[in-house]
Design a protein around this motif. Structure first.
Motif, mmCIF file in Angstrom:
data_model
loop_
_atom_site.group_PDB
_atom_site.id
_atom_site.type_symbol
_atom_site.label_atom_id
_atom_site.label_comp_id
_atom_site.label_asym_id
_atom_site.label_seq_id
_atom_site.Cartn_x
_atom_site.Cartn_y
_atom_site.Cartn_z
ATOM 1 N N ALA A 1 0.830 -1.205 0.000
ATOM 2 C CA ALA A 1 0.000 0.000 0.000
ATOM 3 C C ALA A 1 0.864 1.254 0.000
ATOM 4 O O ALA A 1 0.585 2.204 -0.733
ATOM 5 N N SER A 2 1.953 1.222 0.806
ATOM 6 C CA SER A 2 2.762 2.438 0.884
ATOM 7 C C SER A 2 3.528 2.656 -0.422
ATOM 8 O O SER A 2 3.772 3.786 -0.826
ATOM 9 N N LEU A 3 3.866 1.555 -1.075
ATOM 10 C CA LEU A 3 4.539 1.695 -2.362
ATOM 11 C C LEU A 3 3.585 2.307 -3.389
ATOM 12 O O LEU A 3 3.951 3.194 -4.167
ATOM 13 N N ARG A 4 2.338 1.828 -3.353
ATOM 14 C CA ARG A 4 1.358 2.368 -4.288
ATOM 15 C C ARG A 4 1.151 3.855 -4.028
ATOM 16 O O ARG A 4 1.068 4.655 -4.947
ATOM 17 N N GLN B 1 5.309 14.005 4.906
ATOM 18 C CA GLN B 1 3.877 13.858 5.156
ATOM 19 C C GLN B 1 3.217 13.020 4.075
ATOM 20 O O GLN B 1 2.260 12.299 4.337
ATOM 21 N N LEU B 2 3.745 13.126 2.859
ATOM 22 C CA LEU B 2 3.095 12.431 1.749
ATOM 23 C C LEU B 2 3.463 10.959 1.692
ATOM 24 O O LEU B 2 2.602 10.108 1.462
ATOM 25 N N VAL B 3 4.738 10.629 1.872
ATOM 26 C CA VAL B 3 5.150 9.246 1.609
ATOM 27 C C VAL B 3 5.842 8.556 2.771
ATOM 28 O O VAL B 3 6.473 7.517 2.581
ATOM 29 N N GLY B 4 5.759 9.117 3.988
ATOM 30 C CA GLY B 4 6.302 8.387 5.119
ATOM 31 C C GLY B 4 7.768 8.654 5.345
ATOM 32 O O GLY B 4 8.290 9.667 4.885
ATOM 33 N N TRP C 1 3.791 5.868 -5.677
ATOM 34 C CA TRP C 1 3.628 6.068 -7.121
ATOM 35 C C TRP C 1 2.510 7.033 -7.425
ATOM 36 O O TRP C 1 2.613 7.861 -8.338
ATOM 37 N N VAL C 2 1.428 6.975 -6.611
ATOM 38 C CA VAL C 2 0.333 7.933 -6.821
ATOM 39 C C VAL C 2 0.834 9.351 -6.591
ATOM 40 O O VAL C 2 0.605 10.260 -7.406
ATOM 41 N N VAL C 3 1.555 9.549 -5.465
ATOM 42 C CA VAL C 3 2.090 10.880 -5.157
ATOM 43 C C VAL C 3 3.017 11.350 -6.273
ATOM 44 O O VAL C 3 2.939 12.488 -6.743
ATOM 45 N N ALA C 4 3.896 10.446 -6.725
ATOM 46 C CA ALA C 4 4.852 10.819 -7.765
ATOM 47 C C ALA C 4 4.133 11.218 -9.049
ATOM 48 O O ALA C 4 4.462 12.238 -9.664
ATOM 49 N N ALA C 5 3.134 10.425 -9.421
ATOM 50 C CA ALA C 5 2.404 10.730 -10.660
ATOM 51 C C ALA C 5 1.677 12.063 -10.538
ATOM 52 O O ALA C 5 1.726 12.902 -11.443
ATOM 53 N N PHE C 6 1.054 12.246 -9.380
ATOM 54 C CA PHE C 6 0.316 13.491 -9.167
ATOM 55 C C PHE C 6 1.271 14.686 -9.173
ATOM 56 O O PHE C 6 0.977 15.736 -9.753
ATOM 57 N N GLY C 7 2.449 14.486 -8.553
ATOM 58 C CA GLY C 7 3.454 15.550 -8.518
ATOM 59 C C GLY C 7 3.917 15.924 -9.916
ATOM 60 O O GLY C 7 4.003 17.105 -10.259
ATOM 61 N N LEU C 8 4.183 14.912 -10.717
ATOM 62 C CA LEU C 8 4.620 15.178 -12.092
ATOM 63 C C LEU C 8 3.556 15.937 -12.864
ATOM 64 O O LEU C 8 3.846 16.856 -13.622
ATOM 65 N N LEU C 9 2.301 15.547 -12.614
ATOM 66 C CA LEU C 9 1.190 16.218 -13.283
ATOM 67 C C LEU C 9 1.156 17.692 -12.905
ATOM 68 O O LEU C 9 1.024 18.571 -13.769
ATOM 69 N N LEU C 10 1.304 17.967 -11.586
ATOM 70 C CA LEU C 10 1.302 19.352 -11.124
ATOM 71 C C LEU C 10 2.458 20.136 -11.742
ATOM 72 O O LEU C 10 2.271 21.270 -12.201
ATOM 73 N N ALA C 11 3.635 19.519 -11.746
ATOM 74 C CA ALA C 11 4.799 20.192 -12.322
ATOM 75 C C ALA C 11 4.551 20.493 -13.794
ATOM 76 O O ALA C 11 4.862 21.583 -14.286
ATOM 77 N N ALA C 12 3.960 19.531 -14.483
ATOM 78 C CA ALA C 12 3.677 19.736 -15.910
ATOM 79 C C ALA C 12 2.689 20.876 -16.096
ATOM 80 O O ALA C 12 2.825 21.693 -17.008
ATOM 81 N N ILE D 1 14.383 6.530 0.555
ATOM 82 C CA ILE D 1 14.343 6.186 -0.859
ATOM 83 C C ILE D 1 13.109 6.815 -1.508
ATOM 84 O O ILE D 1 13.103 7.131 -2.698
ATOM 85 N N ARG D 2 12.056 7.024 -0.708
ATOM 86 C CA ARG D 2 10.846 7.693 -1.237
ATOM 87 C C ARG D 2 10.859 9.181 -0.950
ATOM 88 O O ARG D 2 10.405 9.983 -1.776
ATOM 89 N N ILE D 3 11.369 9.565 0.227
ATOM 90 C CA ILE D 3 11.364 10.997 0.567
ATOM 91 C C ILE D 3 12.164 11.784 -0.464
ATOM 92 O O ILE D 3 11.738 12.845 -0.922
ATOM 93 N N ILE D 4 13.336 11.251 -0.838
ATOM 94 C CA ILE D 4 14.241 12.051 -1.672
ATOM 95 C C ILE D 4 13.640 12.423 -3.034
ATOM 96 O O ILE D 4 13.577 13.603 -3.371
ATOM 97 N N PRO D 5 13.139 11.445 -3.804
ATOM 98 C CA PRO D 5 12.549 11.870 -5.089
ATOM 99 C C PRO D 5 11.316 12.764 -4.915
ATOM 100 O O PRO D 5 11.153 13.739 -5.660
ATOM 101 N N VAL D 6 10.479 12.446 -3.919
ATOM 102 C CA VAL D 6 9.273 13.263 -3.747
ATOM 103 C C VAL D 6 9.647 14.674 -3.315
ATOM 104 O O VAL D 6 9.068 15.664 -3.790
#
Lengths: 334, 339
Positions: B4-7, B279-282, B10-21, B286-291
């Motif tokens: 679940a946390s991995l998913r 707050q977003l990914v725990g 990916w949701v956060v990352a996808a949403f982030g990319l969308l916002l950046a775009a 490995i997840r904090i850095i890219p987010v």
């Protein structure tokens, strides 16, 4: 005990001589050298057609006196803040007071472009009050907000915020050139008119500082001890903040932001006088005035014949001192 | 659970990319020179190319957006590393004085080589980040020297020393910038406030080599998780703590200094992005850095867009916009935190 009194008394007794000498030095040295005889003539027999006399009266003398006054005001503010918060890093420039003042003056320049100098002083005072209110208000809301680290961070963050907003506004209303001229005000643009206007505010601020100095000594021992000694801590704090706001507001109105004087000088004063604020406050005032006047003279020669902002000199002296304080006192309380 | 946390990541990352775009798209279409959506798409896809549109898109807006994205990403990552290494949520390259050190070095560079190496020529563009890194290292060395006591890095003292170092370097920078000739001075002032105004493809190219640090950081990011343990536990895991700390600090100094060299000092990104990321990914780095990098990217792109449009025709630098937005959030963080 006997010895502890003699040192501050000696400093205060020697102060007038030192001040007169420094003012004289400050008048004599600069881009144009002036002889001592000329200075004497300009006071005893002022001649408006003599260029030297003009320089002395309209530029050099206000500058020397202004530097003295500002140094004294900032140092007294710093002493009050350090005593009141028991925080060894408390000082006007770290606490967002100066940035608040800059913010208000920016607003004043934008909305009342043709205001007379009096209004600048008033808006500077309002701005200092605003900056102090925000920083102290937040510090009281935040867990351990009055500890040196938290207060320093809060002050610098609120300061960044206020100067950021001021910068945004001045860009938007296209007055940034006026602002930056005023911001980086160097002492050589000292306006004699402003000095005259600031005197009543300064007298009130200094009187307040002296009147509450005994209560500040008690506060610097801690809240409980002060209450035990019958001090109304709330009243003392309010009056101290009022004095700080008056003195810092006037200083910023006169010469912009000058950092570190309010931080360093009270420490030096306490080194000479011990922790009795009835002595710390006047000695801080005297030393602050002398310090800034000397920095001002140094600033003229760093890049002769061009002027260097005096803030550069105070920072170059202040930063090592700041580091020394952190090294010896760490992040804990006073 | 792990799934679940991995998913979530990916949701956060996808949403982030969308916002950046979205932010990038807005910056691309809006500005003093108005272009319709179709114009932009046609220019990008090379359908009926028009010289005027080409100039606006490829020479002005696109480099600015790409540079903003790279700088934002670097600052976010650097902030996450520094907060991880120092275990202090208030640490930030700006507060620690790394920005100020890099800034001083770059201004010194502008001053020493005025005219001889133009800041926009290739040599200058490549040299400037090196100067920046040297300055950042200098600042860090100074901070280390004063903040260490008995071999330990005290996080409280670290911040106080950082504030001191930053104001000292700030004063020196002011002194040097005043000795510059008026043209260079204007440039230095605009640049110091943290601006993407001068963005061009050469600046983008200078940023790229530094991004090679990113995979290195990601591979080792599990070490940052170990830093969050107590010192004793770290030793019992058998980790060469000091050496790892130094590697991470060097990486983040590299990223920050390269960013400062191309866009000046943009504060608060490194402070705020890691908090949002946590707050977003725990709590796993490995997840904090890219987010955190993504959040930084969004912040810079949005800040630059606001500064460019709200204050038109004048332009407000992204550094100031971000600090105005960042301060209230930071105060909120302080109020929530304990002791």
């Amino acid at each position: 005990m006997r010895l502890k009194r003699t040192l501050p008394v000696t400093i205060l007794a020697m102060a007038p001589a030192a001040i007169v000498l420094l003012i004289l030095a400050s008048i004599l040295y600069g881009a144009k050298n002036i002889t001592a005889g000329e200075v004497w003539n300009s006071i005893t027999a002022f001649n408006p057609d003599n260029v030297d006399h003009q320089i002395i009266m309209s530029s050099r003398l206000p500058r020397a006196v202004g530097a003295m006054m500002i140094g004294a005001f900032l140092a007294v503010s710093g002493a009050l803040m350090q005593g009141m918060t028991r925080n060894y890093l408390a000082s006007p420039s770290i606490m967002g007071v100066s940035d608040g003042s800059v913010f208000a003056v920016t607003l004043c320049m934008i909305f009342l472009p043709n205001a007379n100098p009096n209004l600048y002083i008033v808006s500077s005072l309002i701005g200092s009050a605003l900056g102090a209110a925000i920083v102290f208000g937040l510090a009281w809301c935040i867990p351990q907000g009055l500890s040196p680290v938290r207060l320093a961070i809060l002050g610098s963050i609120v300061g960044t915020f206020l100067s950021g907003v001021a910068h945004a506004l001045s860009t938007y209303f296209q007055v940034s050139q006026n602002i930056s001229f005023w911001y980086n005000a160097r002492l050589h643009q000292m306006n004699p008119e402003l000095i005259r206007l600031s005197i009543p505010f300064a007298i009130v601020g200094l009187t307040l500082a002296v009147v509450i100095s005994k209560s500040i000594s008690a506060l610097s021992l801690g809240e409980e001890i002060a209450t035990g000694l019958g001090i109304r801590t709330w009243l003392t704090r309010a009056l101290a903040i009022l004095a700080v706001v008056l003195l810092t507001g006037v200083s910023v109105a006169l010469a912009g932001k000058i950092a570190f004087v309010g931080l360093i000088i009270p420490h030096i004063a306490r080194f000479f006088t011990g922790s009795d604020y009835r002595w710390v406050i006047p000695v801080s005032g005297v030393l602050g005035g002398i310090f800034l006047a000397m920095c001002d003279i140094v600033a003229r020669f760093i890049n002769y014949p061009f002027e260097t902002p005096v803030g550069v000199v105070t920072a170059l002296i202040g930063v090592p001192f700041f580091l020394y304080l952190i090294k010896t006192r760490g992040g804990a309380g006073a | 659970m792990k799934h679940a946390s991995l998913r979530r990541f990916w949701v956060v990352a996808a949403f982030g990319l969308l916002l950046a775009a979205t932010a990038a798209y807005l910056s691309l279409t809006n500005g003093t020179f108005d272009m319709s959506v179709m114009d932009v798409i046609q220019t990008l896809l090379r359908i009926h190319p028009q010289a005027e549109h080409d100039l606006v898109v490829f020479e002005f807006r696109l480099p600015r957006i790409v540079l903003g994205a790279l700088v934002g990403f670097s600052l976010g990552v650097a902030g996450a590393i520094i907060q991880g290494v120092t275990r202090n949520g208030l640490a930030d390259p700006g507060i620690l004085g790394i920005n100020a050190g890099a800034g001083l070095a770059v201004v010194l560079f502008m001053f020493l080589f005025q005219g001889a190496v133009t800041a926009t020529g290739w040599l200058g563009v490549m040299l400037m980040p090196m100067f920046g890194v040297a300055g950042g290292l200098l600042a860090t060395a100074a901070i280390y020297m004063f903040a260490r006591e008995q071999g330990k890095l005290d996080p409280q003292r670290l911040i106080l020393v950082g504030i001191a170092i930053a104001s000292g370097f700030g004063a020196l920078t002011m002194y040097i910038s005043l000795k510059m000739n008026p043209n260079d001075y204007e440039m230095a002032v605009v640049w110091l406030a943290g601006s993407l105004h001068n963005a061009n493809w050469k600046f983008v190219a200078t940023m790229l080599p530094w991004l090679l640090l990113l995979p290195l950081i990601c591979i080792r990011s599990h070490v940052l998780d170990l830093f969050q343990l107590s010192e004793e536990s770290q030793k019992s895991v058998g980790m060469p703590v000091e050496r790892e700390k130094n590697i991470f600090l060097l990486c983040s100094i590299g990223l920050v200094s390269a960013s400062v060299a191309v866009s000046g000092s943009i504060a608060f990104i490194g402070l705020i992005a890691p908090h949002l990321a946590r707050q977003l990914v725990g709590l796993r780095h490995i997840r904090i850095i890219p987010v955190s990098g993504l959040v930084g990217m969004i912040m810079v792109l949005t800040g630059d867009f606001i500064g460019k449009t709200v204050f038109a025709p004048a332009e407000l630098s992204v550094g100031i916009v971000v600090s105005i937005i960042g301060v209230p959030y930071f105060v909120y963080l302080l109020i929530r935190s304990r002791g």
